[in-house]
Design an enzyme around this catalytic site. Structure first.
Site: not given
Ligand code: MSP
Length: 507
Positions: A143, A18, A293, A146, A126, A296, A21, A129
């Site tokens: 949490c 999304h 946030k 969440h 949690c 979905k 990422h 997390c």
């Molecule tokens: N799997 C762990 C990371 C392990 S790294 C060794 C994880 N994954 S995650 O899919 O939740 O990705 C989190 C990351 O996605 C955030 O740190 C950021 O890079 C990005 N984002 C997810 N949602 C976001 C927003 N709403 N805004 C900006 N970036 C965010 O955590």
């Protein structure tokens, strides 16, 4: 120039990519393009984090086994990045055989050294997390992320002697304040280090979870997902024989949600494993939706390829890089995206390109004429030289919004230069034709330099602009090509097409 190794988080394979990422991956792609253009050896790693409860639950909800599920989601990430034009050098999956063997090796080493011990634990967990919470970290017993009540779990587990490295970590941060940027996040970490960080529970009993990497010293347990995932930053290099060359130059991109694992767990793990620290942790804020946030259940999840289909990938990239100050949160809004598209892109850059190339066509059949610089021309050249210096400084600080602002100041200058030099008026007098040709030459140079400077941010636009200018790739790539040297007299440009069609209302 030293090499640069950039990582994005290894994203959880529990759903499709999304906006969040995509933003981090766009930043990685931008840095990769930016530094490659400046001749720096650059290596970018992204990937998927495929073990743990969260993934096992997502697979169960979809009615498939975890492996089938992670294959599907991991492929969706790679397909999305390809379709979005986001480039990287390696994609790591935490279920890859090499990664699994690497993690087991590190665990065995740390265990042999005595930094992993067996103990019993009772705590508030949690599942969202994938970590235990301390009472004081909860908000109204929930949490904070969440908004669900954690589950109380009591069990025997393995622990990493993280607390033993607390002082070394504090000293490292003291000696290297540049380690965590922007500075507000470093301060947050320093504040966390005022209290004991304690030890880290790094195992999960297989009675509760089987979807993970088995501990090399006790087959009844799997590794905690963070211990597994963080090591992917090194295993990705190890697999390719690049560890010695690149690990010392590692810069991690993350959002603030995963600051603690990256700023506390990871450096102490590296110390225990006898590996050098990373160079930098660059932390950005969160994209908020309607001041909350993306989720979905609320139905407000922004998908990158939908944005690309609606507005074009470059317009989406421009908006994200221009409207978020790296480090701070930003509110995502399609209306704001459309305003940037119509304003900065269509009116600012698109309009300049089409005016210049249209005049080049109608007065000189597209052929570039000789230069004859006057003071106004020097000021135009200078405006772009300043933009380049500013862009370099801002990108080094992750201030992408400022870098774009700097380039757009030069574009404003160019648009004003068209108005003040008024080639469309001069063209009515045949005696002034050489000056008209010279003015357009300056403007073609302005567009050429724009294409170069904008490439890391808007790669597709850079290519289209180069095509319109009739420039081969080498001349676009040569950042040090002198102003005036790109277009031999008679060089053919192409009739303009709109770079950014205006969009009337957000879809
Ligand atoms: N799997 C762990 C990371 C392990 S790294 C060794 C994880 N994954 S995650 O899919 O939740 O990705 C989190 C990351 O996605 C955030 O740190 C950021 O890079 C990005 N984002 C997810 N949602 C976001 C927003 N709403 N805004 C900006 N970036 C965010 O955590």
């Amino acid at each position: 120039m030293e090499p640069l190794y950039v990582t994005t988080p290894i994203y959880y394979a529990n759903g499709e990519p999304h906006l969040g990422h995509t933003y981090t991956t766009i930043v990685a792609d931008t840095l990769r393009r930016f530094w490659c253009a400046r001749g720096r050896r650059t290596f970018v790693v992204t990937g998927t984090d495929e073990h743990g409860d969260k993934i096992a639950q997502a697979a169960a909800a979809a009615g498939v086994d975890p492996k089938t599920w992670v294959d599907r989601i991991s492929a969706a990430f790679r397909d999305t990045w390809r379709a979005a034009g986001l480039e990287y050098d390696a994609f790591v999956r935490t279920t890859d055989a090499h990664h699994v063997a690497f993690v087991r090796g590190v665990l065995a080493d740390i265990h042999a050294k005595g930094d992993i011990y067996f103990g019993s634990y009772r705590g508030l967990y949690c599942y969202g997390c994938e970590r235990f919470y301390q009472e004081r970290e909860l908000v109204d017993g929930l949490c904070p992320d969440h908004r669900t009540a954690p589950t109380e779990i009591a069990e025997e587990n393995y622990f990493f002697r993280m607390g033993a490295y607390q002082e070394r970590l504090a000293a490292l941060l003291d000696a290297h304040p540049e380690l965590i940027t922007p500075d507000g996040y470093r301060k947050e970490v320093v504040a966390l280090l005022r209290d004991p960080i304690g030890d880290l529970c790094i195992s999960r009993p297989k009675s509760r979870l089987t979807w993970g990497i088995s501990l090399p010293f006790d087959d009844r347990y799997v590794t905690y997902v963070w211990f597994d995932a963080l090591l992917s930053y090194v295993s990705a290099l190890d697999e390719r024989g690049l560890r010695a060359e690149l690990w010392p130059h590692a810069e991690h991109l993350i959002a603030k949600d995963i600051l603690k694992p990256h700023a506390i767990y990871w450096p102490t793990m590296l110390m225990a494993a006898g590996l050098p620290s990373y160079r930098r942790l660059a932390v950005h804020g969160y994209w908020q939706m309607d001041a909350g946030k993306m989720s979905k259940s609320v139905g407000n999840v922004v998908r990158p390829l939908e944005m690309k289909a609606r507005y074009g990938m470059d317009a989406f990239r421009y908006y994200l890089l221009r409207d978020m100050a790296f480090g701070q949160d930003a509110e995502f809004s399609e209306a704001a995206l459309v305003a940037r598209l119509n304003g900065d892109l269509a009116n600012g850059l698109g309009n300049l390109a089409s005016r210049v190339l249209r005049m080049q066509q109608s007065y000189f059949a597209g052929a570039v004429q000789p230069r004859a610089p006057e003071p106004a021309d020097e000021a135009l050249r200078e405006a772009f030289a300043v933009a380049r210096t500013e862009i370099d400084a801002h990108v080094a600080e992750f201030a992408f919004h400022r870098a774009l602002e700097a380039l757009w100041r030069a574009l404003d200058h160019a648009n004003k230069y068209v108005t003040t030099t008024a080639p469309f008026t001069l063209a009515k007098d045949p005696a002034r034709r050489p000056r008209v040709g010279a003015i357009l030459h300056e403007l073609c140079e302005a567009l050429r330099v724009t294409a170069q400077l904008v490439e890391p941010f808007l790669p597709e636009t850079a290519c289209r602009l180069a095509d319109l200018l009739g420039l081969p790739a080498e001349r676009l790539a040569d950042l040090d090509l002198a102003w005036g040297a790109a277009f031999p007299a008679g060089h053919a440009t192409v009739a303009p097409v709109a770079l950014f069609p205006r969009v009337e209302t957000p879809a």
